[in-house]
Design a protein around this motif. Sequence first.
Motif, mmCIF file in Angstrom:
data_model
loop_
_atom_site.group_PDB
_atom_site.id
_atom_site.type_symbol
_atom_site.label_atom_id
_atom_site.label_comp_id
_atom_site.label_asym_id
_atom_site.label_seq_id
_atom_site.Cartn_x
_atom_site.Cartn_y
_atom_site.Cartn_z
ATOM 1 N N GLN A 165 22.894 70.652 54.507
ATOM 2 C CA GLN A 165 22.142 69.393 54.593
ATOM 3 C C GLN A 165 21.760 68.896 53.204
ATOM 4 O OE1 GLN A 165 18.912 70.522 57.132
ATOM 5 N NE2 GLN A 165 20.045 70.175 59.022
ATOM 6 N N LEU A 166 21.355 69.832 52.366
ATOM 7 C CA LEU A 166 20.959 69.493 50.995
ATOM 8 C C LEU A 166 22.154 68.933 50.215
ATOM 9 C CD1 LEU A 166 18.424 69.785 49.145
ATOM 10 C CD2 LEU A 166 19.419 71.898 48.307
ATOM 11 N N LYS A 167 23.295 69.557 50.379
ATOM 12 C CA LYS A 167 24.515 69.099 49.712
ATOM 13 C C LYS A 167 24.865 67.677 50.167
ATOM 14 C CE LYS A 167 29.264 70.519 48.745
ATOM 15 N NZ LYS A 167 30.403 71.346 49.189
ATOM 16 N N GLU A 168 24.741 67.448 51.486
ATOM 17 C CA GLU A 168 25.028 66.127 52.057
ATOM 18 C C GLU A 168 24.079 65.079 51.479
ATOM 19 O OE1 GLU A 168 25.188 63.994 56.436
ATOM 20 O OE2 GLU A 168 25.132 66.180 56.345
ATOM 21 N N ALA A 169 22.784 65.451 51.351
ATOM 22 C CA ALA A 169 21.794 64.528 50.789
ATOM 23 C C ALA A 169 22.131 64.182 49.335
ATOM 24 C CB ALA A 169 20.405 65.136 50.872
ATOM 25 N N GLN A 170 22.586 65.198 48.583
ATOM 26 C CA GLN A 170 22.964 64.976 47.180
ATOM 27 C C GLN A 170 24.167 64.034 47.090
ATOM 28 O OE1 GLN A 170 23.327 69.103 46.076
ATOM 29 N NE2 GLN A 170 21.464 69.071 44.865
ATOM 30 N N GLU A 171 25.149 64.252 47.985
ATOM 31 C CA GLU A 171 26.342 63.396 48.014
ATOM 32 C C GLU A 171 25.965 61.957 48.374
ATOM 33 O OE1 GLU A 171 29.565 66.884 49.182
ATOM 34 O OE2 GLU A 171 28.919 65.460 50.698
ATOM 35 N N ASN A 172 25.058 61.820 49.372
ATOM 36 C CA ASN A 172 24.583 60.490 49.777
ATOM 37 C C ASN A 172 23.892 59.783 48.615
ATOM 38 O OD1 ASN A 172 25.571 60.907 52.308
ATOM 39 N ND2 ASN A 172 23.601 61.379 53.245
ATOM 40 N N VAL A 186 23.858 55.583 44.469
ATOM 41 C CA VAL A 186 23.763 55.208 43.050
ATOM 42 C C VAL A 186 25.013 54.432 42.638
ATOM 43 C CG1 VAL A 186 23.736 56.122 40.681
ATOM 44 C CG2 VAL A 186 22.186 57.070 42.384
ATOM 45 N N LYS A 187 26.189 54.927 43.064
ATOM 46 C CA LYS A 187 27.459 54.274 42.744
ATOM 47 C C LYS A 187 27.507 52.866 43.353
ATOM 48 C CE LYS A 187 32.459 54.934 43.066
ATOM 49 N NZ LYS A 187 33.528 55.585 43.841
ATOM 50 N N GLU A 188 27.064 52.770 44.625
ATOM 51 C CA GLU A 188 27.064 51.479 45.314
ATOM 52 C C GLU A 188 26.131 50.480 44.616
ATOM 53 O OE1 GLU A 188 28.166 53.000 49.831
ATOM 54 O OE2 GLU A 188 26.113 52.415 49.363
ATOM 55 N N SER A 189 24.978 50.971 44.196
ATOM 56 C CA SER A 189 24.030 50.070 43.508
ATOM 57 C C SER A 189 24.599 49.616 42.161
ATOM 58 C CB SER A 189 22.664 50.734 43.343
ATOM 59 O OG SER A 189 22.737 51.811 42.444
ATOM 60 N N GLU A 223 14.237 52.228 42.905
ATOM 61 C CA GLU A 223 13.370 52.671 44.010
ATOM 62 C C GLU A 223 14.135 53.592 44.955
ATOM 63 O OE1 GLU A 223 10.365 48.797 44.229
ATOM 64 O OE2 GLU A 223 11.802 49.146 45.849
ATOM 65 N N GLU A 224 15.387 53.202 45.263
ATOM 66 C CA GLU A 224 16.222 54.022 46.149
ATOM 67 C C GLU A 224 16.494 55.394 45.536
ATOM 68 O OE1 GLU A 224 18.656 50.354 48.270
ATOM 69 O OE2 GLU A 224 19.776 51.803 47.065
ATOM 70 N N ILE A 225 16.803 55.379 44.234
ATOM 71 C CA ILE A 225 17.063 56.644 43.523
ATOM 72 C C ILE A 225 15.804 57.514 43.526
ATOM 73 C CG2 ILE A 225 17.535 57.650 41.233
ATOM 74 C CD1 ILE A 225 19.470 55.204 40.827
ATOM 75 N N ALA A 280 12.864 62.281 45.595
ATOM 76 C CA ALA A 280 11.709 62.861 46.305
ATOM 77 C C ALA A 280 12.183 63.663 47.517
ATOM 78 C CB ALA A 280 10.754 61.753 46.738
ATOM 79 N N GLN A 281 13.168 63.096 48.262
ATOM 80 C CA GLN A 281 13.726 63.809 49.426
ATOM 81 C C GLN A 281 14.397 65.111 49.001
ATOM 82 O OE1 GLN A 281 16.402 61.226 51.562
ATOM 83 N NE2 GLN A 281 14.802 59.729 52.017
ATOM 84 N N LEU A 282 15.111 65.039 47.902
ATOM 85 C CA LEU A 282 15.821 66.197 47.381
ATOM 86 C C LEU A 282 14.847 67.311 46.993
ATOM 87 C CD1 LEU A 282 18.824 66.767 46.828
ATOM 88 C CD2 LEU A 282 18.418 66.171 44.452
#
Length: 182
Positions: free
Chosen positions: A56-63, A68-71, A111-113, A118-120
Motif C-alpha cells: 500500500q505504501l509503495k502504491e501511495a508513493q507511485e501515486n 507530481v508529474k501530472e501537475s 498543496e497536493e504534494i 503527510a499521508q506517506l
Amino acid sequence: EERERVKKEAEEERERVKNEAEEVKRVAEERLKAGEEKAKKKFLAQREQLIKMQAQLKEAQENKETSVKESEEERERVKKQAQLKEAQENKETSVKESEEERERVKKQAEEEISNLKAQLVSMEEERERVKKEAEEERERVKNEAEETKRVAEERLKAGEEKAKKKFLAQREQLIKMQAQLK
C-alpha cells in the motif's frame, strides 16, 4: 519368596515411575510444540499484514510521483496557453494573467504534494508501529515458550528425583528385609 515378591514389586514400581516421568516429559514437549506452532502462525499472519502495508505504501508513493508529474504537465500546458494568449491579446495583460494562473496551479500542486507527503509519513508511522508490535509479540511468545519449556523440565526433574528417592527407599527396605530374612 518374600524377597522375590518385594524385588518384583520394587521393579514394577520403578517401571511405573519411569513411565510416569516419560508421560510428563511427552506432554510437556507436546505443549511446547503447540506453543511454538501458535507463535509461528501468529508471526506469519503479522508478516503478511506488514507485506500488505508495504505494498500500500509503495502504491501511495507511485501515486504521489504520478500526481507530481501530472501537475508538472498541467503547468507546462497552462504556460503554453498563456504564451498563446500573450501573442493574441495585449502583451502586458496576458503576461500578468498567465503569471497568476501559473501561481494558482503551482500553489495547488504544492498543496497536493504536501498532502501526499503527510499521508506517506502517516503510513510510515503505521508500518513502524505494526513492525514494533510484531516484534514485541514474537518476543512475548518466545518467552512464553521458554517458560513453558523451563517449567516442564523442572517438573520432569522433580518427577525423576521423586522416583529416585522412592527407588532408593524401596532398595533400602529390600536390604533390611534381606537382612531380616538372613
